[in-house]
Design a protein around this motif. Structure first.
Motif, PDB file in Angstrom:
ATOM      1  N   CYS A 156       0.856  -1.188   0.000  1.00 41.70           N
ATOM      2  CA  CYS A 156       0.000   0.000   0.000  1.00 41.70           C
ATOM      3  C   CYS A 156       0.888   1.232   0.000  1.00 41.70           C
ATOM      4  N   PHE A 157       0.754   2.063  -1.016  1.00 42.28           N
ATOM      5  CA  PHE A 157       1.530   3.291  -1.085  1.00 42.28           C
ATOM      6  C   PHE A 157       0.676   4.511  -0.733  1.00 42.28           C
ATOM      7  N   THR A 158      -0.594   4.488  -1.111  1.00 42.55           N
ATOM      8  CA  THR A 158      -1.507   5.584  -0.799  1.00 42.55           C
ATOM      9  C   THR A 158      -2.762   4.985  -0.171  1.00 42.55           C
ATOM     10  N   PRO A 159      -2.932   5.110   1.141  1.00 40.85           N
ATOM     11  CA  PRO A 159      -4.115   4.519   1.778  1.00 40.85           C
ATOM     12  C   PRO A 159      -5.388   5.272   1.402  1.00 40.85           C
ATOM     13  N   TYR A 160      -6.481   4.534   1.385  1.00 37.65           N
ATOM     14  CA  TYR A 160      -7.793   5.105   1.083  1.00 37.65           C
ATOM     15  C   TYR A 160      -8.144   6.109   2.182  1.00 37.65           C
ATOM     16  N   PRO A 161      -8.547   7.337   1.829  1.00 38.55           N
ATOM     17  CA  PRO A 161      -8.696   8.392   2.842  1.00 38.55           C
ATOM     18  C   PRO A 161     -10.020   8.389   3.604  1.00 38.55           C
TER      19      PRO A 161
ATOM     20  N   CYS B  29       7.230  -4.472   2.641  1.00 42.83           N
ATOM     21  CA  CYS B  29       6.717  -3.221   2.071  1.00 42.83           C
ATOM     22  C   CYS B  29       7.233  -2.043   2.890  1.00 42.83           C
ATOM     23  N   SER B  30       7.354  -0.886   2.249  1.00 46.16           N
ATOM     24  CA  SER B  30       7.883   0.282   2.950  1.00 46.16           C
ATOM     25  C   SER B  30       6.915   0.819   4.003  1.00 46.16           C
ATOM     26  N   LYS B  31       5.614   0.672   3.779  1.00 47.34           N
ATOM     27  CA  LYS B  31       4.598   1.098   4.752  1.00 47.34           C
ATOM     28  C   LYS B  31       3.725  -0.103   5.099  1.00 47.34           C
TER      29      LYS B  31
ATOM     30  N   ARG C 182     -10.155  -4.497  -4.098  1.00 46.84           N
ATOM     31  CA  ARG C 182      -9.139  -4.491  -3.046  1.00 46.84           C
ATOM     32  C   ARG C 182      -8.765  -3.050  -2.740  1.00 46.84           C
ATOM     33  N   ILE C 183      -8.886  -2.645  -1.461  1.00 46.28           N
ATOM     34  CA  ILE C 183      -8.668  -1.264  -1.052  1.00 46.28           C
ATOM     35  C   ILE C 183      -7.637  -1.233   0.066  1.00 46.28           C
ATOM     36  N   CYS C 184      -6.585  -0.441  -0.141  1.00 42.89           N
ATOM     37  CA  CYS C 184      -5.538  -0.291   0.873  1.00 42.89           C
ATOM     38  C   CYS C 184      -5.967   0.748   1.912  1.00 42.89           C
TER      39      CYS C 184
END
Length: 91
Positions: free
Chosen positions: A32-37, A55-57, A69-71
């Motif tokens: 996940c690089f940009t989480p769902y806000p 993963c980095s995050k 699929r939603i991060c």
């Protein structure tokens, strides 16, 4: 066949196999690089999984009933509630 021909074929086969093994890659598949806000309704979520430790995050991937699929950030209170709800409903 001569011994040198067989040796040459073995070396060529080994080189091709090592190339195939290197092309596979061993990195994580889902990060996940940009989480769902925004907040989501827990009735829309079918399951979840955590991202790989490489993963980095850190993140959680929520899977909706439609298969999307939603991060999301796993440290948010509403995400913790959804994961707890899914864990309790699978028992």
């Amino acid at each position: 066949m001569r011994t040198t021909d067989i040796l040459l074929l073995c070396i060529l086969g080994y080189a091709l196999l090592s190339f195939v093994n290197c092309a596979n890659g061993i990195g994580p598949d889902d990060c996940c690089f940009t989480p769902y806000p925004r907040r989501m309704n827990k009735s829309l979520i079918k399951s979840y999984c955590m991202t790989d430790y490489r993963c980095s995050k850190s993140g959680a991937i929520l899977v909706t009933k439609k298969g999307r699929r939603i991060c999301v950030d796993p440290n948010l209170s509403w995400v913790i509630g959804i994961m707890k709800h899914i864990d309790e409903s699978t028992f």
